[in-house]
Each structure stands twice: as C-alpha cells, then as structure tokens.
Design an enzyme around this catalytic site. Structure first.
Site, PDB file in Angstrom:
ATOM      1  N   TYR A 195       0.716  -1.186  -0.059  1.00  0.00           N
ATOM      2  CA  TYR A 195       0.044  -0.231   0.042  1.00  0.00           C
ATOM      3  C   TYR A 195       0.997   1.240   0.235  1.00  0.00           C
ATOM      4  CZ  TYR A 195      -3.122   3.465   2.271  1.00  0.00           C
ATOM      5  OH  TYR A 195      -3.940   4.762   2.668  1.00  0.00           O
ATOM      6  N   ASP A 197      11.945 -12.672  -1.567  1.00  0.00           N
ATOM      7  CA  ASP A 197      11.858 -12.260   0.058  1.00  0.00           C
ATOM      8  C   ASP A 197      13.137 -11.471   0.384  1.00  0.00           C
ATOM      9  OD1 ASP A 197      11.610 -14.575   2.670  1.00  0.00           O
ATOM     10  OD2 ASP A 197      12.124 -12.387   2.657  1.00  0.00           O
ATOM     11  N   PHE A 240      10.092  -1.076   3.321  1.00  0.00           N
ATOM     12  CA  PHE A 240       8.721  -1.085   3.708  1.00  0.00           C
ATOM     13  C   PHE A 240       8.414  -2.578   3.957  1.00  0.00           C
ATOM     14  CE2 PHE A 240       7.155   3.145   2.372  1.00  0.00           C
ATOM     15  CZ  PHE A 240       7.934   3.306   1.038  1.00  0.00           C
ATOM     16  N   SER A 299       6.691   3.120  13.135  1.00  0.00           N
ATOM     17  CA  SER A 299       5.182   3.117  13.155  1.00  0.00           C
ATOM     18  C   SER A 299       4.975   3.621  14.701  1.00  0.00           C
ATOM     19  CB  SER A 299       4.566   1.711  13.165  1.00  0.00           C
ATOM     20  OG  SER A 299       3.345   1.704  14.056  1.00  0.00           O
ATOM     21  N   TYR A 305       3.877  -7.136  16.856  1.00  0.00           N
ATOM     22  CA  TYR A 305       4.252  -6.212  15.806  1.00  0.00           C
ATOM     23  C   TYR A 305       5.103  -5.118  16.133  1.00  0.00           C
ATOM     24  CZ  TYR A 305       3.534  -2.732  12.268  1.00  0.00           C
ATOM     25  OH  TYR A 305       3.755  -1.454  11.519  1.00  0.00           O
ATOM     26  N   LYS A 320       9.127  -3.498  15.498  1.00  0.00           N
ATOM     27  CA  LYS A 320       9.208  -1.853  14.871  1.00  0.00           C
ATOM     28  C   LYS A 320      10.380  -1.541  15.989  1.00  0.00           C
ATOM     29  CE  LYS A 320       6.842  -1.902  11.246  1.00  0.00           C
ATOM     30  NZ  LYS A 320       7.682  -1.785   9.973  1.00  0.00           N
ATOM     31  N   LEU A 366      -9.659   1.030  10.261  1.00  0.00           N
ATOM     32  CA  LEU A 366     -11.083   1.918  10.188  1.00  0.00           C
ATOM     33  C   LEU A 366     -11.609   2.349   8.847  1.00  0.00           C
ATOM     34  CD1 LEU A 366     -13.390   3.202  11.788  1.00  0.00           C
ATOM     35  CD2 LEU A 366     -12.038   5.282  11.699  1.00  0.00           C
TER      36      LEU A 366
HETATM   37  P1  NAD Z   1       1.320  -3.833   2.971  1.00  0.00           P
HETATM   38  O1  NAD Z   1       1.524  -5.152   3.533  1.00  0.00           O
HETATM   39  O2  NAD Z   1       0.692  -3.301   1.984  1.00  0.00           O
HETATM   40  O3  NAD Z   1       3.104  -3.769   2.176  1.00  0.00           O
HETATM   41  C1  NAD Z   1       4.195  -4.413   2.749  1.00  0.00           C
HETATM   42  C2  NAD Z   1       4.632  -5.150   1.607  1.00  0.00           C
HETATM   43  O4  NAD Z   1       5.846  -5.885   2.169  1.00  0.00           O
HETATM   44  C3  NAD Z   1       3.630  -6.280   1.062  1.00  0.00           C
HETATM   45  O5  NAD Z   1       3.563  -6.014  -0.297  1.00  0.00           O
HETATM   46  C4  NAD Z   1       4.242  -7.465   1.149  1.00  0.00           C
HETATM   47  O6  NAD Z   1       3.868  -8.337   0.309  1.00  0.00           O
HETATM   48  C5  NAD Z   1       5.684  -7.182   1.418  1.00  0.00           C
HETATM   49  N1  NAD Z   1       6.409  -8.138   2.043  1.00  0.00           N
HETATM   50  C6  NAD Z   1       6.155  -8.447   3.677  1.00  0.00           C
HETATM   51  N2  NAD Z   1       7.102  -9.204   3.920  1.00  0.00           N
HETATM   52  C7  NAD Z   1       8.102  -9.327   3.044  1.00  0.00           C
HETATM   53  C8  NAD Z   1       9.416 -10.015   2.814  1.00  0.00           C
HETATM   54  N3  NAD Z   1       9.803 -10.941   3.777  1.00  0.00           N
HETATM   55  N4  NAD Z   1      10.217  -9.766   1.553  1.00  0.00           N
HETATM   56  C9  NAD Z   1       9.568  -9.192   0.442  1.00  0.00           C
HETATM   57  N5  NAD Z   1       8.312  -8.452   0.624  1.00  0.00           N
HETATM   58  C10 NAD Z   1       7.692  -8.441   1.915  1.00  0.00           C
HETATM   59  O7  NAD Z   1       1.816  -2.623   4.155  1.00  0.00           O
HETATM   60  P2  NAD Z   1       1.826  -1.031   4.094  1.00  0.00           P
HETATM   61  O8  NAD Z   1       0.835  -0.603   4.892  1.00  0.00           O
HETATM   62  O9  NAD Z   1       2.218  -0.839   2.808  1.00  0.00           O
HETATM   63  O10 NAD Z   1       3.106  -0.906   5.225  1.00  0.00           O
HETATM   64  C11 NAD Z   1       4.474  -0.808   4.692  1.00  0.00           C
HETATM   65  C12 NAD Z   1       5.365  -0.648   5.837  1.00  0.00           C
HETATM   66  O11 NAD Z   1       4.884   0.378   6.628  1.00  0.00           O
HETATM   67  C13 NAD Z   1       5.151  -1.777   6.833  1.00  0.00           C
HETATM   68  O12 NAD Z   1       6.677  -2.270   7.292  1.00  0.00           O
HETATM   69  C14 NAD Z   1       4.304  -1.407   7.974  1.00  0.00           C
HETATM   70  O13 NAD Z   1       4.736  -2.195   9.240  1.00  0.00           O
HETATM   71  C15 NAD Z   1       4.467   0.044   8.017  1.00  0.00           C
HETATM   72  N6  NAD Z   1       3.543   0.635   8.645  1.00  0.00           N
HETATM   73  C16 NAD Z   1       2.472   0.668   8.106  1.00  0.00           C
HETATM   74  C17 NAD Z   1       1.101   1.329   8.675  1.00  0.00           C
HETATM   75  C18 NAD Z   1      -0.192   1.277   8.162  1.00  0.00           C
HETATM   76  O14 NAD Z   1      -1.228   1.766   8.853  1.00  0.00           O
HETATM   77  N7  NAD Z   1      -0.432   1.001   6.840  1.00  0.00           N
HETATM   78  C19 NAD Z   1       1.479   2.535   9.728  1.00  0.00           C
HETATM   79  C20 NAD Z   1       2.793   2.435  10.207  1.00  0.00           C
HETATM   80  C21 NAD Z   1       3.795   1.468   9.736  1.00  0.00           C
HETATM   81  C1  WQD Z   2      -8.545   3.347  14.386  1.00  0.00           C
HETATM   82  C2  WQD Z   2      -9.587   3.553  15.221  1.00  0.00           C
HETATM   83  C3  WQD Z   2     -10.338   1.621  16.549  1.00  0.00           C
HETATM   84  C4  WQD Z   2     -12.107  -0.310  12.811  1.00  0.00           C
HETATM   85  C5  WQD Z   2      -3.483   0.388  13.715  1.00  0.00           C
HETATM   86  C6  WQD Z   2      -2.331  -0.464  13.883  1.00  0.00           C
HETATM   87  C7  WQD Z   2      -0.992   0.508  13.984  1.00  0.00           C
HETATM   88  C8  WQD Z   2      -0.745   0.918  12.699  1.00  0.00           C
HETATM   89  C9  WQD Z   2      -1.881   1.710  11.874  1.00  0.00           C
HETATM   90  C10 WQD Z   2       0.956  -0.487  11.425  1.00  0.00           C
HETATM   91  C11 WQD Z   2      -9.691   3.069  16.636  1.00  0.00           C
HETATM   92  C12 WQD Z   2     -11.529   2.390  15.428  1.00  0.00           C
HETATM   93  C13 WQD Z   2     -11.366   0.509  13.724  1.00  0.00           C
HETATM   94  C14 WQD Z   2     -13.223  -0.837  12.999  1.00  0.00           C
HETATM   95  C15 WQD Z   2     -13.430   1.065  14.662  1.00  0.00           C
HETATM   96  N1  WQD Z   2      -0.584  -0.116  11.678  1.00  0.00           N
HETATM   97  N2  WQD Z   2     -12.149   1.238  14.671  1.00  0.00           N
HETATM   98  N3  WQD Z   2     -14.167   0.144  14.058  1.00  0.00           N
HETATM   99  O1  WQD Z   2      -5.591   0.699  15.687  1.00  0.00           O
HETATM  100  O2  WQD Z   2      -4.938   3.184  15.401  1.00  0.00           O
HETATM  101  O3  WQD Z   2      -3.632   1.221  14.444  1.00  0.00           O
HETATM  102  O4  WQD Z   2      -3.185   0.713  12.156  1.00  0.00           O
HETATM  103  O5  WQD Z   2       1.667  -0.037  11.941  1.00  0.00           O
HETATM  104  O6  WQD Z   2       0.041  -0.469  14.284  1.00  0.00           O
HETATM  105  O7  WQD Z   2      -2.664  -0.602  15.569  1.00  0.00           O
HETATM  106  O8  WQD Z   2      -5.898   1.880  13.310  1.00  0.00           O
HETATM  107  O9  WQD Z   2      -7.833   1.814  11.846  1.00  0.00           O
HETATM  108  O10 WQD Z   2      -7.323  -0.293  13.378  1.00  0.00           O
HETATM  109  O11 WQD Z   2      -8.309   2.107  14.191  1.00  0.00           O
HETATM  110  O12 WQD Z   2     -14.224   1.695  15.640  1.00  0.00           O
HETATM  111  O13 WQD Z   2     -13.825  -1.513  12.387  1.00  0.00           O
HETATM  112  O14 WQD Z   2     -10.837   3.154  14.681  1.00  0.00           O
HETATM  113  O15 WQD Z   2     -11.126   1.403  17.713  1.00  0.00           O
HETATM  114  O16 WQD Z   2     -10.056   3.865  17.559  1.00  0.00           O
HETATM  115  P1  WQD Z   2      -5.208   1.713  14.698  1.00  0.00           P
HETATM  116  P2  WQD Z   2      -7.332   1.346  13.312  1.00  0.00           P
END
Ligand code: NAD
Ligand code: WQD
Length: 338
Positions: free
Chosen positions: A11, A58, A80, A124, A148, A152, A199
């Site tokens: 994403y 990988d 990522f 994160s 998770y 990080k 959400l």
């Molecule tokens: P995502 O799952 O869409 O993207 C991660 C990508 O990494 C995926 O396409 C997956 O196939 C690939 N991947 C996983 N393990 C792998 C491996 N061993 N080798 C190669 N590719 C691998 O998630 P995202 O939302 O794009 O998140 C990207 C990064 O940002 C992640 O590290 C995630 O922890 C971090 N992050 C995401 C959020 C969020 O809310 N989306 C918030 C904070 C941090």
């Molecule tokens: C947001 C708010 C829920 C879904 C998560 C991971 C965090 C990061 C971002 C990777 C909260 C409420 C949610 C639903 C709801 N990912 N909610 N109904 O929990 O802040 O963070 O994603 O790094 O590590 O923990 O995001 O979108 O899950 O929730 O009421 O169906 O929406 O309670 O208050 P969150 P979220």
C-alpha cells in the site's frame, strides 16, 4: 537518485514509488507478494508511464538482495517490507519476529557488504505503545504493546546500534501514524485481504455495500465524543514524506526518528461524518464494546519533520475520503479483479 523499495508492491510502497518518480528519482521494487499481487506493479507503471525494475522474492534472501545491488547502482534503500497486522502478530509472534527481523538484518548485512549505507525504515506510531502524552513527540518513551510493535522497536534499536558502530551509516526511521486514502487516479489504493482491520477501508466497504454496517469499537473513551482518536494522514502526504527523507538523508549521518502525522486527532465518529460528507455516501454504524488493546488517543507532534525535513501533511481527511471512495468504487474487489 536510484532508490530500492523493499515491500514496494504494498500500500505505502506503491504510492511512494509514484512520488519518487514524480520527484525525478528512479526506483527498483522488491516484494515477496505475501500481501500483494503481481498486478499491482502494472498499475504503478500505468501511473508513472514507464516500466519499472521489479523483483519478486524475499527481502531476507541475501543472494537476491546481492543480485539487486549488482544489477543496480542503488543510492538509498527504503525498507517497507514487513508483516503489519497487529492482531495476526499476537496469534503468530514467531512468524512476525522471523519475517520482520530477518528482513531488516539481512538487508543491513548486504547493504554493509556493498557499501550502501543510506536507509529509510518504515516504523510506526505503535512504538509509543500507550502514549503518556498527546500530541506525541519523538522523545516520548517507547514500549511495544504487541509483537508487531515490538518488531518495529527492535529494528529501530538494531539500526541505532548500527549507526553508532559505523558513522558512515545515514538512517532515518519514519514513524507513520494512520495512513488513509489512495492515489487520486483510482488505480492504486489500500487492498486489505479479507475483513479490514483498519477503520477507513472498513468504512469504504460499508459505504460501497460490501459490509452491512461499521462496528464502532467503544464510545466510552475519555475523548470528546467517547470514540477513539487517531492521526489520519493521506497516504500521498506520507509518500511525500519519504521524498523529503531521501533528499535529506545524505546530509545527516547517524540514526534519527521522525513522526509522520498531521498533528490533529480525529475521532471515529468524526471520520464517519467526514467520509459521508466527502462522498455523499451513507455509513450505518453500531457502537459495540471496545476492541482489546485499543488506546483512547494517539496523534503526532510533527514539529521535527517540519523543521528538519521541511515536510508538512497538506491534504485533508476529506480529500483522503474522496480518493479512497474513488479507489473503492473503481476497484470493488481491490486488485483481485485484474
Ligand atoms: P503492505 O502489507 O501493503 O506492504 C508491505 C509489503 O511488504 C507487502 O506488499 C508484502 O507483500 C511485502 N513483504 C512482506 N514481507 C516481505 C518479505 N519478507 N520480503 C519481501 N516483501 C515482503 O503494508 P503497508 O501498509 O504498505 O506498510 C508498509 C510498511 O509500513 C510496513 O513495514 C508497515 O509495518 C509499516 N506501517 C504501516 C502502517 C499502516 O497503517 N499501513 C502504519 C505504520 C507503519
Ligand atoms: C482506528 C480507530 C479503532 C476499525 C493500527 C495499528 C497500527 C498501525 C495503524 C501499522 C480505533 C476504531 C477501527 C473498526 C473501529 N498499523 N475502529 N471500527 O488501531 O489506530 O492502528 O493501524 O503500523 O500499528 O495498530 O488503526 O484503523 O485499526 O483503528 O471503531 O472496524 O478506529 O477502535 O479507535 P489503529 P485502526
């Protein structure tokens, strides 16, 4: 610059690849597709208007990484790649520790061997656990509430120790708050597999009729309307934060963390109302008990990123809702329909 994006078919990686190209950089994508599909790269290519160097594999495979560094003169790596579902990490901790730590360790070992020492890491806000204060500065205490978040925290520590051991490393950890939305073309977006944990994709699927109603996890938090408050930032703003980081990193040796957030807290009910107003859709909901592990409030103090990276989130949540809605309507089954 030539930038390697591990997890580049994900994403945030796809949206960041688009913005890197728009900023004049070239990109190389690596992804195992454990949480993506081959079609995704083709979508990114349609947006940027040319083919991209892409490897399926990988990130923990040293031979593959070494081949990529042989094939391409990489200037910076943005890491990522990783598993990111909090609930899944509680059920499968060993899988999360193995994948997320092996990827980071192997990547750093190959980068060190090849003399490439500019790294941006996807961290994160989950490293703050239950924050003692909001808005949250980078100096807030760190602790992980789940496996998770622990991955990080551990990788941040590994990278900080690496930068101490060898000052030639330039490392930036970007602590993302809550990314939402999609590229305005409607060609790429968030494509959660199965029932969305987060959400905004859940709201979008309710609005599209794929789900009957949103369950609001608790309205008894100590917040203005009782529902959870988060810092939602447009994924395009987040992508721009990576452009700012890679263009800054050459000037800054060592390790440094930056919050990427808007600095504004928004509640669940405010999110629902904004989505409905921005899209003209209806999002029925029911308040249900709190989700275990959730916290009341989490939003960033983004001062350091503004002052040092020159980055500020500029897009509104309403714009993110409109862009997410366009993605949802034009791709009702995500990338699966391709
Ligand atoms: P995502 O799952 O869409 O993207 C991660 C990508 O990494 C995926 O396409 C997956 O196939 C690939 N991947 C996983 N393990 C792998 C491996 N061993 N080798 C190669 N590719 C691998 O998630 P995202 O939302 O794009 O998140 C990207 C990064 O940002 C992640 O590290 C995630 O922890 C971090 N992050 C995401 C959020 C969020 O809310 N989306 C918030 C904070 C941090
Ligand atoms: C947001 C708010 C829920 C879904 C998560 C991971 C965090 C990061 C971002 C990777 C909260 C409420 C949610 C639903 C709801 N990912 N909610 N109904 O929990 O802040 O963070 O994603 O790094 O590590 O923990 O995001 O979108 O899950 O929730 O009421 O169906 O929406 O309670 O208050 P969150 P979220």
């Amino acid at each position: 610059m030539k930038i390697l994006l591990t997890g580049g078919a994900g994403y945030i990686g796809t949206h960041t690849a688009v913005q890197f190209v728009a900023a004049g950089h070239s990109v190389v994508l690596l992804d195992s597709l454990v949480n993506s599909r081959p079609e995704v790269v083709a979508r990114v290519e349609r947006i940027v208007g040319h083919s991209l160097a892409y490897y399926t594999g990988d990130c923990a495979d040293p031979k593959l990484l070494d081949q990529i560094f042989t094939d391409h003169d990489i200037d910076v790596v943005v890491h990522f790649a990783g598993l990111k579902a909090v609930g899944e990490s509680v059920e499968q901790p060993l899988r999360y520790y193995r994948n997320n730590l092996d990827c980071a360790l192997t990547l750093c070992e190959v980068m060190e061997a090849r003399g490439v020492r500019r790294l941006v890491f996807s961290s994160s806000a989950s490293v703050y656990g239950t924050p003692e204060q909001v808005p949250i500065p980078e100096t807030a205490s760190l602790h992980a509430a789940n496996p998770y978040g622990a991955t990080k925290l551990f990788v941040e520590r590994i990278l900080a120790d690496l930068a101490v051991a060898n000052p030639a490393w330039h490392i930036v950890a970007l602590r993302y708050f809550n990314p939402i939305g999609a590229h305005p073309s409607g060609l790429i977006g968030e494509d959660p597999q199965g029932i969305p944990n987060n959400l905004f994709p859940y709201i979008a699927q309710v609005a599209a009729g794929r789900r009957d109603k949103l369950r609001v996890f608790g309205d008894d938090y100590p917040t203005p309307d009782g529902t959870g408050v988060r810092d939602y930032l447009h994924v395009m703003d987040l992508a721009d934060g990576h452009v700012a980081a890679v263009e800054h990193i050459a000037d800054q040796a060592g390790w440094r963390g930056y919050n990427l957030g808007t600095g504004q807290g928004v509640s669940v009910l405010e999110s629902v109302r904004t989505f409905e107003q921005a899209t003209g859709s209806h999002v029925p909901y029911e308040v249900v008990p709190r989700r275990p592990g959730d916290i009341a409030e989490c939003y960033a103090d983004p001062t350091r990123a503004r002052e040092e990276l020159g980055w500020v989130a500029r897009r509104t949540i309403a714009e993110a809702c409109a862009d997410a809605w366009r993605w949802q309507r034009e791709n009702p089954n995500g990338y699966a329909a391709d």
